[in-house]
Design an enzyme around this catalytic site. Structure first.
Site, short mmCIF file in Angstrom:
data_model
loop_
_atom_site.label_atom_id
_atom_site.label_comp_id
_atom_site.label_asym_id
_atom_site.label_seq_id
_atom_site.Cartn_x
_atom_site.Cartn_y
_atom_site.Cartn_z
N GLU A 115 0.89 -1.18 0.10
CA GLU A 115 -0.17 0.01 -0.21
C GLU A 115 1.11 1.30 0.08
O GLU A 115 0.54 2.25 -0.50
CB GLU A 115 -0.78 -0.16 1.26
CG GLU A 115 -1.98 -1.18 1.19
CD GLU A 115 -2.78 -1.22 2.25
OE1 GLU A 115 -2.43 -1.59 3.35
OE2 GLU A 115 -4.05 -1.45 2.24
N GLU A 155 -3.46 -9.71 4.07
CA GLU A 155 -4.11 -9.65 5.29
C GLU A 155 -5.11 -10.54 5.59
O GLU A 155 -5.40 -11.03 6.86
CB GLU A 155 -4.98 -8.09 5.09
CG GLU A 155 -3.79 -6.91 5.31
CD GLU A 155 -3.07 -6.37 4.02
OE1 GLU A 155 -3.40 -7.26 3.09
OE2 GLU A 155 -2.82 -5.36 3.91
#
Ligand code: DAK
Length: 254
Positions: A108, A128
């Site tokens: 990210e 995640e």
């Protein structure tokens, strides 16, 4: 203590430096990173910024050990969230130079940069889901815009990772280099951008990023206003005069 900062001509280089934790992004590292980026953003000698990690890892994500016991209120109140918003406010171009693991918040962070150059060793992913959560800093949004729904779903739902070559083909990154030269090449590209008309570079970044947040109509209007604005700069007069008189332009950033 969690980053190393240096200058290479007109490029500010920030190196993430928590090798013992694969450069996991804890709050202290993020605070130092944002402070370094803001300092370079405010420095007229700097025209472009490079964020890099080590050969083994760009960053393996947010620090899981720091998050593991957090409550929802801890997460909402954490300064960690604010640092990600600050990242979006950097006005100079930022190049991510990625080698090794580039996972979760690391991916990210790279996607929040304006260009991504990678070593052949780079591995991109949003794992995640393996932790019982989902991406929280752009891994469902910027990733989907970059690679499309099909690939984004596989990465986010099933933890699929991409090699550097796959990421290049999918449109996630700009270029791939042998690990020996990826950082040098990133700094070379950053210096080339830094040598261009500074105000135009910043407005160009703003205009491209606006395309992700505006309708086409609003984006075209925004672009046109920025275009008009550049006719108030000396650099516009200099650039066009240099073209007409067949000489190199000398940018003043004014
Ligand atoms: N956090 C904390 N420690 C980490 C870490 C991480 N993300 N990744 C690695 N480490 C630590 C390991 O625990 C280990 O520590 P010790 O056991 O030596 O004390 C050390 O780094 C070396 O790791 P390994 O022994 O595992 O090394 P390997 O080379 O075998 O494996 C690996 C490297 C990167 C494949 C593996 O460590 C791994 O899978 N790491 C976790 C990757 C991951 O799940 N990343 C996603 C984390 S969640 C948000 C902003 C951001 C985020 C969310 C919200 N908001 C603004 C709202 C981001 C969330 C995430 O990134």
């Amino acid at each position: 203590t969690n980053i190393l900062v240096r200058r290479e001509d007109r490029v500010g280089v920030v190196q993430l430096n928590r090798p013992q934790a694969r450069n996991a992004l804890n709050a202290a590292l993020m605070a130092e990173l944002i402070a370094a980026l803001q300092a370079f953003d405010a420095d007229s000698e700097i025209g472009c910024i490079v964020i890099t990690g080590s050969e083994a890892a760009f960053a393996a994500g947010a620090d899981i050990k720091q998050m593991a016991e957090a409550s929802v209120i801890d997460m909402i109140d954490s300064p960690f969230i604010g640092y990600w918003d600050e990242l979006r406010r950097i006005t100079k171009p930022v190049v991510a130079a990625v080698s090794g693991w580039c996972l979760g918040g690391g991916c990210e962070l790279a996607m929040a940069c304006d260009l991504i150059l990678a070593a052949e060793s780079a591995v991109f992913g949003q794992p995640e889901i393996n932790l019982g959560v989902i991406p929280g800093a752009g891994g469902t949004q910027r990733l989907t815009l970059a690679v499309g729904k099909a690939l984004a779903m596989e990465m986010v739902l099933n933890g699929r990772t991409l090699s550097a070559e796959e990421a290049l083909r999918a449109g996630l990154i700009n270029r791939v280099y042998p690990v020996e030269v990826y950082l040098e090449e990133a700094i070379r590209l950053a210096n080339a951008i830094a040598a261009r008309a500074p105000v135009a570079v910043r407005l160009a970044k703003e205009a491209v990023n606006a395309s992700f947040e505006m309708s086409l109509r609003a984006g075209l209007d925004h672009e046109r206003r920025l275009f008009y604005l550049l006719f108030s700069t000396d650099d516009q007069k200099e650039g066009m005069d240099a073209f007409i008189n067949k000489r190199p332009a000398h940018w003043r950033g004014q």
